[in-house]
Design an enzyme around this catalytic site. Structure first.
Site, PDB file in Angstrom:
ATOM      1  N   ASP A  42      45.147  43.005  44.717  1.00 26.15           N
ATOM      2  CA  ASP A  42      43.685  42.888  44.660  1.00 26.15           C
ATOM      3  C   ASP A  42      43.158  42.273  45.945  1.00 26.15           C
ATOM      4  O   ASP A  42      42.282  41.408  45.922  1.00 26.15           O
ATOM      5  CB  ASP A  42      43.284  42.038  43.453  1.00 26.15           C
ATOM      6  CG  ASP A  42      41.808  42.198  43.106  1.00 26.15           C
ATOM      7  OD1 ASP A  42      41.179  43.157  43.600  1.00 26.15           O
ATOM      8  OD2 ASP A  42      41.280  41.373  42.347  1.00 26.15           O
ATOM      9  N   GLY A  92      36.647  30.331  32.478  1.00 28.59           N
ATOM     10  CA  GLY A  92      35.705  29.224  32.350  1.00 28.59           C
ATOM     11  C   GLY A  92      34.981  28.981  33.662  1.00 28.59           C
ATOM     12  O   GLY A  92      35.034  29.791  34.588  1.00 28.59           O
TER      13      GLY A  92
END
Length: 906
Positions: free
Chosen positions: A668, A555
């Site tokens: 990451d 979102g």
């Protein structure tokens, strides 16, 4: 598609040519032996879509190797130029070179020799278009070229239906607007709490959707549409769920049912969900029996639960009593006592006492459930059972207690005695029970309160129970004692208690160190438990959203304010979960909070808390004013000293040391996942790909699939999908390169396949401009093929600390090869310089904004450029340190460059 010359076929009048069985229409030129060539080919007028300010030009062409011509190599070229000109109307055949602006120099990846043919494909971007249309033009300056195809197109996000929302085809934005917000409309019979919207990326792909549409009550999703529920099924609320079969004892014959009504004789209790099954009243209790216990003066009623519970598990029982003296019957009233009570019984048993002799007693036991009151009068008797019992005893009157005395006390007890008259007969058992209640009376002494206790003596005589109560006021003047009663009732706590778990909040800082080992929230059977364990719940009324600052996987991300009770107002970042989420999406969303909540370090992004107990879930973190590190560095290219850059790297390394000490791997680590605050302090964030390591220090985590960030990932992690702290160290080396190169993309525009091939062939990124040698050597250590030989994060922190304590160590600069790092285009000129013009050279190194500066200073040839020194560059108006270095190093590279053909391939 705005233009496709290959699809136009013979309409162009171009010559046909067959290659490998495919027919091409070609336009060619080959004046390689003539000097000063200036040949132009212009397209027809290309109408621009009003919203397409950015178009792509794809060219397919063949370039002949100049060395394949005898004696022509001195004047032959192997490139041509692409130009564009905007216009609001078609100017026909009118052509003025001055109206055209250069887009790019086009160079082949492969040139064609005498015995081989190579077709090249190049795509260039024309940005910033604003007029009704434009022309493209191709300039030949002396090459042997065959143009096979020209395609001009712009990218759009195609019209689509996603999550029951219709979004129109949308033209993709450009560099200045990488995300275009698009509003959608819910399909028929669907609705959304907030207007559905989605983002179209500059690559013509749809990003995350916000405001998911859901089928209305009575409808379910079927192939991007909402269809009515079939008879026998229903859906009560707007959701993404399918229609459900009607529950037990309900049915519906209608299409699009919102609820299923109860069948005759079945009901829903007021507290039952309207979507649940219906139930009927229970049948009668079975096997009701009464057992006398004369020795303790009571009667035990017991029974077996109903055979039919009506489909409910909230069965309770009530007991009614009637006594009959001859032929007259009446309710027993309050004389009879029940233990534990006469109503809302959950056990199939009750004790009855204080019954009188020589009477018939009838007990009625009724089963109840939540729908019993809704049942008809005709149904209720079926829930009742009754039993009649006659009680008889000798007629002996119960004893009477005449006196009660306090005969002694200690600090925790009272000793009482009492007189009984008349005395019962010896064969009858009398049992006594004493209870007390404390209260405060103001009537013992004037203006002085004293404790009063109410003493109740209960005694049993056959089936009869008698209560006798006395009030007694005790104070220091009487036999009793206020202190003794007070101590008896409250009992002081021992102040020397052992420390419990809650006392850790008052422990020393040494005792409050974080847990050594990270706990993976995915190991919890219920992920919600992990969220509650590691994250603080925030009430949404304490959060104020201010501005959208990004779009995450789940979102939108907002900048906002957190104002919790008792705390000052702080700026925060708020990650939101889009409406219409599944439970798995909610758990995945909140798992990052479960991870962050376990960390407490100044170089790890701080979790402020979560919102989980309300409809809209949120993750609230501290707000980092300067955003992602890679963009921050690009915006401040050349403005930050090497000492400051090393300081930023030290902070990142400290955060990673903290994580590795907790047996935790990030997976990451990249500059885009490092956030920067106002103090240029860097903090590690984005734990979406993170996983826990095994207990073994060399433990690994094997992924089950998914994307891997190739440019930042260690070769062993790419090849075997195994991740360790050593693979995080490799990624940290790439982050070091990003930082020292001011946000340059690692491996530039090489494909992922090219990156992996280059790494396996021992290629390593070259030192960025002005990178201290010691820093670049540390990068190379991080990129050692053998992961066991790479430094640990503790070693990295120590080395960076040493460099910061000795700034002189940062003055030795690593060797820099501008031919690799700046990556000049492949061009060749007759005078030995790689470019025909100054503007062409500046454009190749992305410094075309200084073209006018060079022209005004009278520097119009590449020979003049090669004579320039750093002071000369400053004097023409290049002031930004990063731009100054880029131009100066490019000139340095041009001086050393004897051939620029396929430089990067070398």
């Amino acid at each position: 598609m705005l233009l496709d010359m290959r699809a136009s076929g013979d309409e162009l009048g171009w010559l046909t040519w067959t290659l490998n069985g495919s027919q091409f229409y070609t336009y060619s030129i080959c004046n390689v032996e003539e000097r000063e060539q200036d040949n132009w080919l212009r397209t027809t007028f290309i109408q621009r879509h009003p919203l397409a300010s950015r178009v792509f030009v794809e060219l397919k062409f063949i370039v002949r190797d100049c060395n394949s011509f005898d004696g022509a190599s001195l004047v032959c070229k192997e490139t041509f130029n692409l130009y564009t000109s905007e216009s609001d109307a078609d100017v026909g055949t009118t052509f003025r070179k001055s109206q055209f602006k250069k887009v790019a120099t086009i160079a082949p990846d492969e040139i064609t020799g005498k015995n081989e043919m190579h077709i090249n494909t190049e795509t260039r971007v024309v940005d910033g278009l604003s007029r009704k249309g434009f022309y493209l033009a191709f300039q030949d300056i002396g090459a042997c070229i065959a143009l096979l195809s020209v395609r001009v197109f712009y990218k759009t996000c195609p019209g689509t239906v996603q999550n029951l929302a219709t979004f129109p085809e949308t033209v993709a934005g450009g560099e200045n607007q990488p995300l275009t917000k698009v509003s959608g409309v819910c399909v028929d019979n669907a609705a959304s709490e907030e207007s559905p919207r989605i983002y179209c990326t500059e690559e013509g792909k749809w990003a995350v959707q916000v405001g998911q549409c859901q089928c209305k009550p009575g409808y379910e999703e079927v192939k991007d549409a909402c269809q009515e529920c079939r008879p026998g099924s229903f859906k009560a609320e707007a959701s993404s769920d399918a229609c459900e079969p009607c529950p037990a004892n309900t049915d519906t014959l209608e299409h699009g049912a919102v609820l299923c009504p109860c069948k005759d004789g079945f009901f829903r209790a007021p507290t039952d969900p309207t979507t649940g099954p219906c139930s009927g009243p229970p049948s009668a209790p079975r096997d009701l029996s009464a057992v006398r216990q004369p020795s303790v003066g009571r009667l035990i009623l017991s029974w077996t639960p109903p055979e039919d519970t009506g489909g409910r598990n909230d069965i309770t029982y009530s007991v009614e009593c009637q006594r009959c003296d001859g032929i007259v019957c009446q309710p027993c009233g309050e004389r009879v006592r029940y233990e534990p009570g006469s109503t809302k019984l959950t056990e199939a048993r009750v004790s009855v006492s204080e019954l009188e002799a020589h009477l018939n007693y009838t007990f009625i036991v009724q089963a109840h459930s939540g729908v019993s009151q809704l049942a008809s009068e005709a149904q209720r008797p079926a829930s009742r059972s009754n039993v009649t019992i006659f009680l008889h005893y000798t007629g002996e009157h119960p004893p009477q207690i005449t006196t009660m005395r306090l005969v002694g006390r200690t600090s925790t007890s009272l000793a009482l005695s009492w007189d009984v008259s008349p005395r019962p007969r010896a064969q009858l058992h009398v049992r006594y029970k004493l209870t007390y209640h404390k209260k405060v009376s103001i009537f013992c002494f004037s203006h002085q309160e004293c404790p009063e206790i109410k003493l109740c003596l209960m005694y049993h005589f056959g089936f009869v129970s008698v209560y006798v109560c006395f009030a007694c006021c005790l104070n220091n003047r009487s036999t009793g004692s206020i202190l003794s009663i007070h101590n008896y009732i409250t009992r002081k706590r021992n102040s020397h208690t052992r420390q419990g778990p809650e006392d850790t909040y008052f422990s020393t800082p040494e005792q409050l160190k974080p847990l050594k080992t990270y706990v993976d929230p995915h190991t919890y059977e219920d992920p919600n438990v992990a969220v509650l364990k590691f994250a603080t719940e925030i009430h949404p009324s304490h959060i104020t959203k201010q501005k959208v600052i990004g779009a995450g996987e789940f979102g939108e991300v907002y900048r906002g304010i957190l104002k919790a009770p008792g705390r000052k107002e702080v700026a925060v970042a708020i990650k939101t979960l889009k409406p219409g989420y599944t439970e798995k999406q909610r758990q995945d969303f909140l798992s990052e909070a479960s991870i962050m909540g376990q960390f407490s370090h100044q170089n790890i992004i701080r979790l402020e808390g979560v919102v989980t107990k309300f409809k809209h879930a949120m993750i609230v973190t501290e707000y980092m004013e300067n955003g992602a590190l890679d963009r921050y560095l690009r915006d401040h290219d050349g403005e930050i000293s090497s000492f400051q850059l090393v300081g930023m790297l030290r902070g990142i390394a400290a955060g990673m040391k903290y994580l590795s000490d907790m047996s935790y791997v990030h997976r990451d680590l990249a500059a885009r996942n490092i956030l920067v605050n106002n103090n240029m302090e860097c903090k590690v964030s984005d734990f979406g790909l993170s996983r826990v390591l095994e207990d073994d220090p060399e433990g690994t985590y094997t992924t089950s699939g998914g994307k891997i960030p190739i440019r930042w990932t260690a070769p062993e992690a790419i090849a075997y999908r195994k991740f360790t702290s050593a693979s995080d160290v490799w990624s940290f080396g790439i982050v070091m390169w990003e930082v020292m190169a001011f946000g340059e993309r690692p491996y530039w525009d090489m494909s992922n396949h090219e990156v992996m091939k280059a790494i396996n062939e021992a290629f390593r990124l070259p030192a960025p401009m002005d990178c201290p040698s010691a820093v670049y050597q540390l990068m190379l250590q991080c990129w050692l093929q053998d992961r066991a030989k790479r430094p640990r994060f503790g070693d990295i922190v120590s080395l960076l600390d040493k460099l910061l304590r000795s700034p002189e160590s940062l003055k030795t600069i690593a060797d820099f090869d501008p031919r690799v790092s700046i990556r000049l285009p492949s061009t060749s000129g007759s005078d030995g310089s790689p470019f025909r013009s100054v503007s062409e050279w500046l454009e190749s190194i992305k410094m075309s904004q200084y073209s006018e500066n060079f022209t005004c200073a009278g520097i119009v040839t590449m020979e003049q450029v090669l004579q320039m020194k750093t002071e000369d560059i400053k004097n023409i108006g290049v002031r930004l340190p990063g731009h100054l270095k880029r131009i100066a190093y490019s000139i340095l590279g041009l001086k050393d460059q004897t051939s620029t053909l396929s430089v990067f391939a070398v």
